[in-house]
Design an enzyme around this catalytic site. Structure first.
Site, PDB file in Angstrom:
ATOM      1  CE1 TYR A 133      59.697  40.442  70.294  1.00  0.00           C
ATOM      2  CE2 TYR A 133      58.397  38.520  69.682  1.00  0.00           C
ATOM      3  CZ  TYR A 133      59.603  39.081  69.995  1.00  0.00           C
ATOM      4  OH  TYR A 133      60.731  38.291  70.001  1.00  0.00           O
ATOM      5  CE  LYS A 161      60.261  40.399  73.560  1.00  0.00           C
ATOM      6  NZ  LYS A 161      61.129  40.736  72.448  1.00  0.00           N
TER       7      LYS A 161
END
Lengths: 293, 293
Positions: A133, A161
């Site tokens: 992330y 991401k």
């Protein structure tokens, strides 16, 4: 699991941080009929950083129960200490999550090597696919390109991401960073149309967790390559994107879910709700996009 | 209490986060004979962000016991949630701390109003003087001048610990922000000489927590207005300042305290120790400044 649209619901919780599992199950269940390819529990919009390990585990158990395997569940396991993130990842696995997602949460700014060691340890302990992330807006950690490439080689790390690229060149970044078994996706909802039309195969959406119909109308058109339809759906959401950009998706989605009647719990203090004028503007937007139930 | 030099010791703790109170008491006790006007427990160098509420309370109790009122104790109570910071502040007060220090730790970036509400709630609950910990290097929160002035008016908020001013104008900033009952101090150890010679009445030192003799030789000269002596002491520490700037004071002080034999506990993972070459360079520096016991 790391392709398509991932929807991130809020985690309704009382003022003292006890998760309202009934409301969470309702929020989660209403995503299932829509074309979302995964559900991202306990992301930034799910206020994971404000919940204890025990409450995070309760949230995972509640979501697993209501989903019953219909949509894969990705669970955020970020924490300041490596041993705590390991424990959170093991909890998620034990409760039946399908994957984990982790931001390099820090206090003392981390070096690239420290972040790498953290990801390697947590991924090994999780025994589940890991999505890195990369969220400099909250963590203030900058992943070098070399670090992303090094992480992509770690057994179990399956996706990243990413924040929206500053130069808008999604295809170039994906060509640079992507590889077999390592999927490049994006987040920050105002970039959905450009990302998915620009070559990204996946998007992680904070807004889809509360407004799945509106966002999947856009994402499905974009993923199908129907640019005209995608742009038309994106235009409908322009004012909502502007509000999210200005005030943060977590505050805006909390207000939206409250107005729609999905939750009646507060944001965790010190976070404050939108102000009255902003609430009024949001009410108009929600009516325009047919979001009010 | 908020004038002069505040020394911030490390918080020795096991790999799983249990505070070594014996080692902490030794670290704390060895500061007392030096001209430090307060001790700052559980600051950034004291890795407060990596310790549980229970361990932070144990650390406060241990420091209070060993200090026995000889030097005022300021305790860091920063936490992500307001209710958690309130509880930490109440714990510190119950254990006998003299003041609290708080950084606006956040995950979702805070607005100015959110930070204000957080400080107001924690200060009211603490019942102790509060020092606002303005530390953008770790929190990434930017205090507006208006917010600092608004906080200065809150009953109980007695001081602010500022980062070094970008333009080096300490006197101008102090004139702008300071007022009766609201003391302006600075941190980032390589700025001690310039801050105290430049008009600041207080400094919060990470390095003094482990090397009190060397840092107070500098701070006492600077506070006395002896610029030649202060510059001479500052010059002796130039290589140490450079290492702290490059690698973070917490990593460097952890390595220094280990080399001197004051602690034998690790940094909290994901933080990693200095590398071998850096350790060797530090050993040379410590010998040059007569820090090895």
């Amino acid at each position: 699991m790391f392709k398509g649209l991932s929807a991130f619901p809020l985690t309704p919780a009382s003022a003292d941080g006890v998760v309202d599992t009934d409301a969470l199950q309702q929020l989660t269940a209403r995503l299932v009929p829509h074309p979302v390819t995964s559900i991202g529990l306990l992301g930034s919009t799910g206020t994971y950083a404000y919940l204890t390990r025990a409450e995070r585990r309760r949230a995972v158990a509640a979501a697993v129960e209501v989903l019953a395997g219909k949509v894969p569940l990705i669970v955020g396991v970020g924490a300041m200490r490596t041993d705590e993130a390991v424990a959170l990842a093991q909890d998620a696995a034990a409760e039946g999550a399908d994957a984990v997602l982790m931001a390099p949460v820090s206090y003392t700014p981390l070096t690239q090597d420290e972040a790498f060691g953290h990801y390697r340890a947590v991924t090994a302990a999780a025994g589940l696919p890991m999505c890195v992330y990369n969220n400099p807006g909250t963590t203030h950690f900058t992943f070098s390109e070399a670090l992303v490439q090094r992480l992509a080689e770690v057994d179990g790390i399956a996706a990243v991401k990413m924040p929206l690229p500053a130069d808008g060149d999604f295809a170039g970044e994906i060509a640079q960073l992507g590889r077999d078994g390592f999927e490049i996706g994006y987040s920050a909802d105002w970039g959905i149309a450009n990302a998915l039309l620009g070559g990204a195969g996946s998007f992680y959406s904070a807004v889809a967790g509360t407004l799945p119909k509106q966002v999947t109308a856009l994402s499905s058109a974009a993923l199908a390559g129907d640019e005209a339809a995608a742009r038309a759906e994106d235009d409908k959401l322009a004012e909502l994107w502007a509000l999210c950009k200005a005030r943060g998706s977590v505050r805006v989605m909390h207000a939206a879910a409250t107005q729609i009647g999905l939750i009646d719990t507060p944001l965790p203090l010190p976070l404050l709700p939108l102000e009255t004028g902003e609430q009024d503007a949001l009410a108009v937007i929600l009516e325009q996009i047919d979001a009010t139930v």
